[in-house]
Scaffold this motif. Structure first.
Motif, PDB file in Angstrom:
ATOM      1  N   PHE A  77      43.854  26.793 -39.298  1.00  0.00           N
ATOM      2  CA  PHE A  77      43.550  26.123 -38.029  1.00  0.00           C
ATOM      3  C   PHE A  77      42.485  25.041 -38.247  1.00  0.00           C
ATOM      4  N   GLU A  78      41.440  25.404 -39.008  1.00  0.00           N
ATOM      5  CA  GLU A  78      40.349  24.457 -39.279  1.00  0.00           C
ATOM      6  C   GLU A  78      40.840  23.254 -40.078  1.00  0.00           C
TER       7      GLU A  78
ATOM      8  N   THR B  76      39.084  28.527 -29.497  1.00  0.00           N
ATOM      9  CA  THR B  76      40.327  28.982 -30.133  1.00  0.00           C
ATOM     10  C   THR B  76      40.053  29.368 -31.578  1.00  0.00           C
ATOM     11  N   ALA B  77      39.296  28.542 -32.285  1.00  0.00           N
ATOM     12  CA  ALA B  77      38.960  28.825 -33.689  1.00  0.00           C
ATOM     13  C   ALA B  77      38.202  30.150 -33.802  1.00  0.00           C
ATOM     14  N   ARG B  78      37.275  30.400 -32.875  1.00  0.00           N
ATOM     15  CA  ARG B  78      36.495  31.661 -32.891  1.00  0.00           C
ATOM     16  C   ARG B  78      37.413  32.851 -32.658  1.00  0.00           C
ATOM     17  N   ALA B  79      38.326  32.709 -31.713  1.00  0.00           N
ATOM     18  CA  ALA B  79      39.241  33.822 -31.407  1.00  0.00           C
ATOM     19  C   ALA B  79      40.136  34.107 -32.612  1.00  0.00           C
TER      20      ALA B  79
ATOM     21  N   ASP C  52      42.315  36.902 -37.726  1.00  0.00           N
ATOM     22  CA  ASP C  52      42.975  36.666 -39.015  1.00  0.00           C
ATOM     23  C   ASP C  52      42.275  35.495 -39.713  1.00  0.00           C
ATOM     24  N   LEU C  53      41.542  35.813 -40.777  1.00  0.00           N
ATOM     25  CA  LEU C  53      40.713  34.799 -41.449  1.00  0.00           C
ATOM     26  C   LEU C  53      41.561  33.687 -42.068  1.00  0.00           C
TER      27      LEU C  53
ATOM     28  N   LYS D 282      36.403  31.534 -47.896  1.00  0.00           N
ATOM     29  CA  LYS D 282      36.989  31.438 -46.551  1.00  0.00           C
ATOM     30  C   LYS D 282      35.928  31.696 -45.488  1.00  0.00           C
ATOM     31  N   ILE D 283      35.085  32.696 -45.727  1.00  0.00           N
ATOM     32  CA  ILE D 283      34.047  33.069 -44.757  1.00  0.00           C
ATOM     33  C   ILE D 283      33.088  31.900 -44.511  1.00  0.00           C
TER      34      ILE D 283
END
Ligand code: GDP
Ligand code: FE
Ligand code: FE
Ligand code: FE
Length: 197
Positions: free
Chosen positions: A165-166, A150-153, A158-159, A131-132
């Motif tokens: 989202f990605e 948004t992706a960074r936030a 929450d990973l 995931k990381i």
């Protein structure tokens, strides 16, 4: 930066950097360093090995600029699913880099190998390290596309939500340009979109 303990690699970080840099454009190497920085920060935040995150990040795009003829030969020799060849370097470069990571850098950690293998498409089941790397590749400082902030936030909160989202973002983009969707991309999306529902 980081000194490797050599529990995961047969090479130093400096040697790894030099090999990786020699295989790609300056622009892509900068991206790789951005992914490493982001992956180490996420590993610290979410409690994963920072050394493993660094190694997987540095190798993740190692095969991206390899000619398709060489990718094909690696895929055939390793007995990987030849179907991926129909989707070009975008889909092949992660699995091919995984084979080169074993051969060139002596990587045996299945977690590191899977993080490299699945960094483009994701997977139905993903480890913390997978995931990381998947998320760091998407949000590293050099990325700029509508939605990256948004992706960074989300990644900071929450990973798992950042992974979903990605996947949604990438699939939406691919459909908008009428790209062909690799079946594994759909399998991963289906698994993640229904998680916790
Ligand atoms: P990069 O190597 O750092 O540029 O990033 P990735 O390895 O994550 O993605 C490489 C490219 O593959 C991106 O342009 C994605 O949009 C694209 N990609 C991801 N999944 C699919 C898919 O199912 N089909 C196709 N055609 N492209 C995909
Ligand atoms: Fe990639
Ligand atoms: Fe990615
Ligand atoms: Fe990348």
């Amino acid at each position: 930066m980081m000194t490797y303990t050599n529990q995961y690699t047969t090479v130093t970080r400096e040697a790894l950097l030099a090999h990786v840099q020699s295989k790609m454009s300056t622009k892509r190497f900068k991206h790789v360093l951005g992914v490493e920085k982001t992956a180490i920060a996420l590993a610290e935040k979410y409690g994963s090995s920072e050394e493993a995150a660094s190694i997987a990040a540095l190798i993740h795009d190692y095969a991206k600029e390899l000619p398709m003829s060489e990718m094909k030969s690696v895929i055939e020799t390793a007995g990987l699913n030849p179907e991926m060849l129909n989707f070009g370097s975008e889909i092949c470069h992660g699995p091919v880099a995984t084979e080169l990571a074993k051969k060139d850098f002596g990587i045996t950690s299945e977690d590191i190998l899977n993080a490299i293998r699945y960094h483009t498409v994701g997977a139905v089941q993903m480890s913390l390290l997978e995931k990381i790397i998947f998320v760091a590749d998407f949000i590293e400082p050099g990325r700029s596309f509508p939605g990256v902030d948004t992706a960074r936030a989300i990644a900071n909160q929450d990973l798992d939500e950042a992974v979903l989202f990605e996947m949604k973002h990438t699939l939406t983009y691919l459909i908008s340009i009428e790209a062909r969707i690799y079946p594994e991309t759909i399998l991963a999306y289906n698994a993640w979109v229904t998680k916790g529902k």
